[in-house]
Motif scaffolding. Structure first.
Motif, PDB file in Angstrom:
ATOM      1  N   GLU A   1      15.686  17.242   0.318  1.00 44.87           N
ATOM      2  CA  GLU A   1      15.480  16.607   1.619  1.00 44.87           C
ATOM      3  C   GLU A   1      14.029  16.197   1.845  1.00 44.87           C
ATOM      4  N   LEU A   2      13.094  16.904   1.212  1.00 48.06           N
ATOM      5  CA  LEU A   2      11.687  16.687   1.530  1.00 48.06           C
ATOM      6  C   LEU A   2      11.132  15.379   0.990  1.00 48.06           C
ATOM      7  N   GLY A   3      11.577  14.967  -0.192  1.00 45.96           N
ATOM      8  CA  GLY A   3      10.939  13.842  -0.865  1.00 45.96           C
ATOM      9  C   GLY A   3      11.390  12.480  -0.389  1.00 45.96           C
ATOM     10  N   ASP A   4      11.347  12.210   0.910  1.00 45.35           N
ATOM     11  CA  ASP A   4      11.754  10.920   1.460  1.00 45.35           C
ATOM     12  C   ASP A   4      10.704   9.868   1.107  1.00 45.35           C
ATOM     13  N   PRO A   5      11.060   8.815   0.375  1.00 48.04           N
ATOM     14  CA  PRO A   5      10.068   7.792  -0.006  1.00 48.04           C
ATOM     15  C   PRO A   5       9.370   7.168   1.194  1.00 48.04           C
ATOM     16  N   ASN A   6      10.048   7.048   2.320  1.00 48.33           N
ATOM     17  CA  ASN A   6       9.428   6.441   3.499  1.00 48.33           C
ATOM     18  C   ASN A   6       8.291   7.273   4.071  1.00 48.33           C
ATOM     19  N   LEU A   7       8.225   8.550   3.672  1.00 46.88           N
ATOM     20  CA  LEU A   7       7.200   9.436   4.211  1.00 46.88           C
ATOM     21  C   LEU A   7       6.141   9.820   3.188  1.00 46.88           C
ATOM     22  N   VAL A   8       6.378   9.542   1.894  1.00 46.11           N
ATOM     23  CA  VAL A   8       5.428   9.998   0.868  1.00 46.11           C
ATOM     24  C   VAL A   8       4.868   8.866   0.024  1.00 46.11           C
ATOM     25  N   LEU A   9       5.401   7.675   0.127  1.00 48.17           N
ATOM     26  CA  LEU A   9       4.976   6.585  -0.751  1.00 48.17           C
ATOM     27  C   LEU A   9       3.853   5.795  -0.087  1.00 48.17           C
ATOM     28  N   LEU A  10       2.649   5.943  -0.621  1.00 51.44           N
ATOM     29  CA  LEU A  10       1.482   5.251  -0.102  1.00 51.44           C
ATOM     30  C   LEU A  10       1.537   3.777  -0.497  1.00 51.44           C
ATOM     31  N   GLN A  11       1.229   2.906   0.478  1.00 50.95           N
ATOM     32  CA  GLN A  11       1.265   1.478   0.236  1.00 50.95           C
ATOM     33  C   GLN A  11      -0.066   0.852   0.651  1.00 50.95           C
ATOM     34  N   LYS A  12      -0.441  -0.203  -0.047  1.00 47.81           N
ATOM     35  CA  LYS A  12      -1.681  -0.903   0.271  1.00 47.81           C
ATOM     36  C   LYS A  12      -1.358  -2.176   1.035  1.00 47.81           C
ATOM     37  N   ILE A  13      -2.075  -2.356   2.154  1.00 47.12           N
ATOM     38  CA  ILE A  13      -1.956  -3.583   2.942  1.00 47.12           C
ATOM     39  C   ILE A  13      -3.167  -4.451   2.623  1.00 47.12           C
ATOM     40  N   SER A  14      -2.925  -5.691   2.263  1.00 50.15           N
ATOM     41  CA  SER A  14      -4.048  -6.558   1.875  1.00 50.15           C
ATOM     42  C   SER A  14      -4.839  -7.036   3.083  1.00 50.15           C
ATOM     43  N   ASP A  15      -4.178  -7.261   4.214  1.00 46.72           N
ATOM     44  CA  ASP A  15      -4.857  -7.759   5.411  1.00 46.72           C
ATOM     45  C   ASP A  15      -4.373  -6.972   6.622  1.00 46.72           C
ATOM     46  N   LEU A  16      -5.202  -6.064   7.111  1.00 44.87           N
ATOM     47  CA  LEU A  16      -4.831  -5.303   8.296  1.00 44.87           C
ATOM     48  C   LEU A  16      -4.870  -6.208   9.529  1.00 44.87           C
ATOM     49  N   PRO A  17      -3.944  -6.032  10.467  1.00 40.77           N
ATOM     50  CA  PRO A  17      -3.872  -6.928  11.630  1.00 40.77           C
ATOM     51  C   PRO A  17      -4.946  -6.612  12.661  1.00 40.77           C
ATOM     52  N   VAL A  18      -5.077  -7.496  13.640  1.00 44.38           N
ATOM     53  CA  VAL A  18      -5.980  -7.247  14.759  1.00 44.38           C
ATOM     54  C   VAL A  18      -5.368  -6.177  15.649  1.00 44.38           C
ATOM     55  N   ASN A  19      -6.205  -5.518  16.402  1.00 44.24           N
ATOM     56  CA  ASN A  19      -5.738  -4.566  17.396  1.00 44.24           C
ATOM     57  C   ASN A  19      -5.227  -5.327  18.618  1.00 44.24           C
ATOM     58  N   PHE A  20      -4.275  -4.741  19.303  1.00 48.83           N
ATOM     59  CA  PHE A  20      -3.788  -5.391  20.517  1.00 48.83           C
ATOM     60  C   PHE A  20      -3.573  -4.355  21.604  1.00 48.83           C
TER      61      PHE A  20
ATOM     62  N   ALA B   1       3.295  12.005 -14.394  1.00 51.97           N
ATOM     63  CA  ALA B   1       2.813  10.635 -14.176  1.00 51.97           C
ATOM     64  C   ALA B   1       3.622   9.891 -13.137  1.00 51.97           C
ATOM     65  N   PHE B   2       4.750  10.479 -12.687  1.00 52.98           N
ATOM     66  CA  PHE B   2       5.581   9.811 -11.695  1.00 52.98           C
ATOM     67  C   PHE B   2       4.847   9.734 -10.348  1.00 52.98           C
ATOM     68  N   ARG B   3       5.160   8.683  -9.602  1.00 50.28           N
ATOM     69  CA  ARG B   3       4.600   8.578  -8.257  1.00 50.28           C
ATOM     70  C   ARG B   3       5.316   9.587  -7.357  1.00 50.28           C
ATOM     71  N   PRO B   4       4.768   9.881  -6.172  1.00 52.66           N
ATOM     72  CA  PRO B   4       5.291  10.998  -5.365  1.00 52.66           C
ATOM     73  C   PRO B   4       6.777  10.937  -5.050  1.00 52.66           C
ATOM     74  N   ASP B   5       7.322   9.759  -4.730  1.00 50.61           N
ATOM     75  CA  ASP B   5       8.733   9.716  -4.358  1.00 50.61           C
ATOM     76  C   ASP B   5       9.638  10.019  -5.539  1.00 50.61           C
ATOM     77  N   ALA B   6       9.192   9.672  -6.770  1.00 50.26           N
ATOM     78  CA  ALA B   6       9.983  10.003  -7.963  1.00 50.26           C
ATOM     79  C   ALA B   6       9.730  11.439  -8.404  1.00 50.26           C
ATOM     80  N   LEU B   7       8.501  11.903  -8.206  1.00 47.44           N
ATOM     81  CA  LEU B   7       8.147  13.271  -8.592  1.00 47.44           C
ATOM     82  C   LEU B   7       9.032  14.283  -7.879  1.00 47.44           C
ATOM     83  N   LEU B   8       9.357  13.995  -6.629  1.00 44.81           N
ATOM     84  CA  LEU B   8      10.253  14.875  -5.868  1.00 44.81           C
ATOM     85  C   LEU B   8      11.586  14.191  -5.589  1.00 44.81           C
ATOM     86  N   GLY B   9      11.957  13.246  -6.444  1.00 45.52           N
ATOM     87  CA  GLY B   9      13.231  12.561  -6.289  1.00 45.52           C
ATOM     88  C   GLY B   9      14.415  13.480  -6.524  1.00 45.52           C
TER      89      GLY B   9
END
Length: 916
Positions: A268-287, A526-534
């Protein structure tokens, strides 16, 4: 006032600095006193009217300068000593500073914490924690409409003030001298926020804005998916604890119990939506956006019923590329050197519904407030270990939500010479941090290692790791108070009152360290976190036959419950208080506010076991103390525009719950972990202050003050380091002294004589400067008590003569602006400077950790226009124009290492508000 009169008054002020008696002898006794002066006998009013008749400058706005802001405090209205047209700062029997709606607007700040930094002697540290005269938030008191608020932040006794938008605040009062009508936890001062109540007329105001900064906006950053509603500051249920883990938590079993299904929990713990780090190329403006509406109705013949409702949201991004280093020895040679890229997405949602009723001289207020502050944090850190040559890559994903719900009632009634003040309320704060994930990958850099050039996480402390934590805090506060004031004679007023406060907190934290056992294949690391605890890999770990068929293992997984010994704590603080104080004016020009408060308090922390019952652990606390806290302020009106104040008082500072609870807490703002100390005791303060104040036309004033505080058992923060992890704790130092001076000046200059365009313009200059010195007093015979260690010499934690944590020697604020008196039009430059200050004590011979806030320059422009018959306000802000960065470091004079240093960047924002 003519130039000659001004020069004479200035000469009188400078004379009073050297010889007040001479200055007093030069002027007749003024017509003032607690009994008040009829308007027709008010010398200051007569002089103003005479100047106005002569066309002399700086008189047209006297009425505006003395307009009373809305202030609600215990004991009723702020006690004033003189004329009906004097402002609170001048006429109060205490040393106060008041930011009304106009002053708050001039700062351009979106939250009240930022606006308060413009008040003499105030500064903010971290997320909205206000320091008064260099004393931390534990020495300050924050009230809303005169009632206390619990804090959703575990490290703070008071609620962080940056979660209060300026749109809901009618005034902010800072009182620096103690009076008995306030609670005794008053070391540096009290900050009282008064919410808006009864509007003058019906209105609807809609606002929207955008902002960005040079380090974040349109640049790269990190995040993780989380849930669909994260942008709104709410989770859609994705972070709810899953059934298998919840069943284990509810069972009260130890994690090693054979009935615990570790396989189901891990899957149950290894939810990809909670452990998979993603890079955003352009962060948005604050609103940001908000709506405020209010109306009022005539009731009961002479009454007025008002309703105000407001709601707003802001969504802000922030990047920090942090340098974090640790020392191998006292010469500050490097042990580790890390770069941590942190991206914060902070969403603040608030709503308020307030009802106000004014009937004759009675005023009633019912305020309902909701504030939710959510932080979504993602980070990636690379660190070099110079002792073993390894390189670590650590990713963190976390979600922190703080929530405040507050309902309070105040009734301020007046029956001739008798005033009755009723206050009561209930508030609840919550802080939840589910799924705080840390994954560490390690590269050995060893040529003999076949995987030496790869980052691997073998779920082994020697090479990697996966840790997840869940924390939940709930605090409930009940408050009630009654104050009776009676004007016995023209020269004597008496106030008596009582208050009851009951605060309870439940703090739970569970941390699970996931590890592989047996012959775990290195290649899996070498697996990324979501696969490491898949789920597939977890199932393989619990299937020996499948491992044998694949020629792997044997290996498995286990979970260490690192918080199993003390998973939760209950804490409570009950305070019963009563006070009496008097306002005495024995002769004209002299007034005395004197009183004493009695407080009986019981503060308790009880560790709970896995079953939710008291565990009997030794890390419990019971503090039962009672205090008599006297206070007196003497105000001497030396001349019509010149007065002196003298104050003496005794106050206390109790340990915060977080400082007492022996439970690990991670602060996402400072990137460090804290542990409480159940052996802390109350601090006691003795306070003295002397002040000289001079006032002249259009609300202009200048003041000079000196203050001194003697502190017994001050609570200080200390830090230690291990593997690039900074761990901080708390301890009572033996004693400390703090003293300093304050200078404040506000000059308003009408500019109508410069030409037609300048006819309604005014130049505003505000300058305040605070010089503070403090020192710890430590001898070889003093003892420090730090759990779980045995008593030891205080010199192991503190050095004699060093300053208190959080105290800057110099604080400077300057505002220079031009404003239009007939319409909304302001342009203001704001300069702030704070010198170096200690944030934490160094241990094991290491120097203290210092922060250097430095110099900042901001610019705020506000312009009102009319479009299609509707009032529109435009606002532009440019912040940190000097490009000042954040520096937190250790320095021994020869070497310096960075503890928490990063670029801040310049920021700009633009907003528009429309009022109907």
């Amino acid at each position: 006032m003519s130039t000659g009169k001004r020069l004479s008054a200035l000469l009188l002020f400078t004379t009073a600095l050297c010889a007040p008696g001479i200055a007093f002898a030069q002027d007749a006794a003024p017509d003032t006193g607690a009994e008040g002066v009829p308007p027709e006998e008010d010398a200051a009013t007569d002089a103003a009217l005479a100047d106005q008749a002569e066309g002399v400058e700086d008189t047209a706005q006297d009425e505006e300068a003395y307009e009373q802001p809305e202030v609600s405090v215990p004991g009723g209205a702020i006690v004033v000593t003189g004329r009906r047209r004097q402002d609170i700062t001048r006429a109060s029997t205490q040393v106060v500073s008041v930011l009304d709606t106009a002053a708050i607007a001039r700062t351009g700040e979106g939250d009240i914490a930022g606006a308060l930094t413009r008040v003499t002697g105030l500064s903010t540290v971290g997320n909205g924690l206000v320091y008064v005269r260099g004393l931390g938030d534990r020495y300050s008191l924050a009230l809303l409409n005169g009632l206390p608020l619990p804090s959703p932040e575990p490290l703070s006794r008071v609620v962080p003030l940056d979660i209060f938008p300026t749109s809901i605040v009618a005034s902010s009062l800072v009182q620096k001298t103690y009076s008995a009508n306030f609670p005794g936890e008053f070391g540096g001062g009290v900050i009282n926020l008064t919410t808006r109540a009864v509007p003058d007329e019906a209105f609807v105001k809609i606002s929207a804005g955008i902002s960005g900064d040079g380090e974040t906006t349109f640049g790269p950053g990190y995040t993780y998916f989380g849930s669909d509603y994260d942008w709104f500051g709410f989770d859609d249920g994705s972070r709810d604890v899953r059934p298998a883990l919840q069943s284990f938590l509810d069972s009260g079993l130890n994690i090693e119990d054979p009935d615990v299904d570790k396989q189901a929990i891990l899957k149950e713990l290894g939810d990809p939506n909670l452990v998979l780090l993603q890079k955003i190329s352009d962060l948005p403006v604050n609103f940001s956006g908000g709506i405020t509406a209010g109306t009022a109705f005539d009731v009961f013949g002479d009454g007025r019923l008002g309703v105000i409702a407001t709601a707003s949201i802001s969504n802000k991004w922030r990047n920090r590329y942090i340098t974090q280093q640790t020392a191998a020895s006292t010469d500050l040679s490097l042990d580790t050197d890390a770069r941590d890229f942190v991206t914060d997405n902070r969403v603040l949602v608030n709503a308020m519904l307030g009802f106000g009723l004014e009937v004759g001289e009675h005023r009633f207020r019912l305020t309902n407030l909701y504030i939710r502050d959510s932080l979504k944090q993602a980070s990636l850190e690379q660190s070099e270990d110079f002792q073993n040559g390894d390189t670590d890559l650590t990713q963190n994903t976390a979600w922190y939500e703080r929530q405040l719900i507050d309902t309070q009632f105040t009734g301020e009634m007046k029956f001739g010479d008798l005033s009755v003040d009723l206050r009561g309320g209930y508030a609840q704060t919550q802080r939840e941090a589910p799924y705080e994930w840390t994954f560490r990958y390690s590269r050995s850099n060893n040529a003999a290692d076949p995987y030496g050039d790869l980052f691997l996480n073998t779920l082994d402390p020697q090479r990697g790791g996966a840790i997840v934590a869940f924390s939940d805090l709930t605090e409930d506060l009940y408050y009630g108070g009654l104050d009776l004031s009676y004007q016995a004679t023209d020269w004597l007023g008496v106030t008596v009152g009582g208050a009851y406060t009951d605060t309870s907190r439940l703090s739970e934290r569970r941390e699970f360290d996931i590890r592989a056992t047996g012959a775990y294949p290195d290649v899996f690391g070498a697996f990324r976190p979501d696969a490491l605890l898949g789920g597939a890999l977890i199932d393989l770990g619990f299937d020996p036959s499948a491992q044998q068929a694949a020629g792997l293992g044997p290996f498995s997984y286990t979970i260490f419950d690192t918080t199993g010994s003390d998973p939760a704590f209950e804490a409570g603080l009950e305070i019963k208080a009563g006070y009496v104080k008097a306002q005495v004016a024995p002769i004209e020009g002299l007034s005395l506010d004197v009183g004493v408060r009695y407080e009986d308090a019981t503060q308790e922390v009880v560790p709970l076991g896995l079953d939710g019952n008291p565990s009997g652990s030794s890390n419990n606390t019971l503090l039962a103390n009672d205090y008599w806290l006297p206070a007196a302020t003497l105000t001497w009106e030396i001349a019509d525009s010149l007065q002196a104040r003298f104050n003496a008082s005794k106050t206390i500072a109790r340990p915060q719950f977080r400082e007492l609870i022996f439970q690990t807490y991670y602060d996402p703002e400072t990137n460090r972990r804290f542990n409480g100390n159940p052996l802390l005791v109350d601090s006691r303060l003795t306070n003295y202050e002397a002040r000289l104040e001079y006032y002249w036309g259009s609300g202009s004033r200048v003041s000079l003050a000196g203050f001194y505080k003697d502190i017994s058992k001050p609570i200080e923060v200390f830090s230690s380091f291990s593997d690039n992890e900074q761990a901080s704790g708390f301890a009572n130092a033996p004693a400390a002294q703090l003293y300093g001076t304050e200078f404040e000046m506000q000059w308003n200059k009408d500019l109508f004589d410069l030409g037609d365009w300048w006819e309604s313009k005014r130049f505003v200059a505000v300058l305040n400067y605070t010089y503070t010195q403090s020192k710890l007093k430590v001898t070889a015979n003093d003892t420090a008590f730090v759990f779980p260690s045995a008593p030891q010499p205080a010199t192991n934690y503190f050095r004699d003569g060093v300053p208190l944590t959080g105290q800057s020697d110099h604080l400077v604020n300057v505002q220079l602006g031009i404003e239009d008196l007939d319409k909304v039009s302001q342009a203001t430059f704001l300069v702030s400077y704070a010198s170096k200050r200690v944030t934490s004590r160094g241990t094991s011979g290491l120097p203290d950790i210092l922060e250097d806030p430095g110099l900042r320059l901001d610019f705020v422009y506000r312009q009102g226009v009319e479009l299609f018959g509707t009032d529109v306000e435009l606002k532009f802000e440019a912040r940190n124009l000097t490009g000042r960065d954040h520096f937190e470091y250790q320095d021994n004079g020869d070497n310096r290492i960075e503890i928490n240093s990063y670029d801040v960047g310049r920021s700009v924002s633009a907003s528009v508000s429309i009022e109907f």
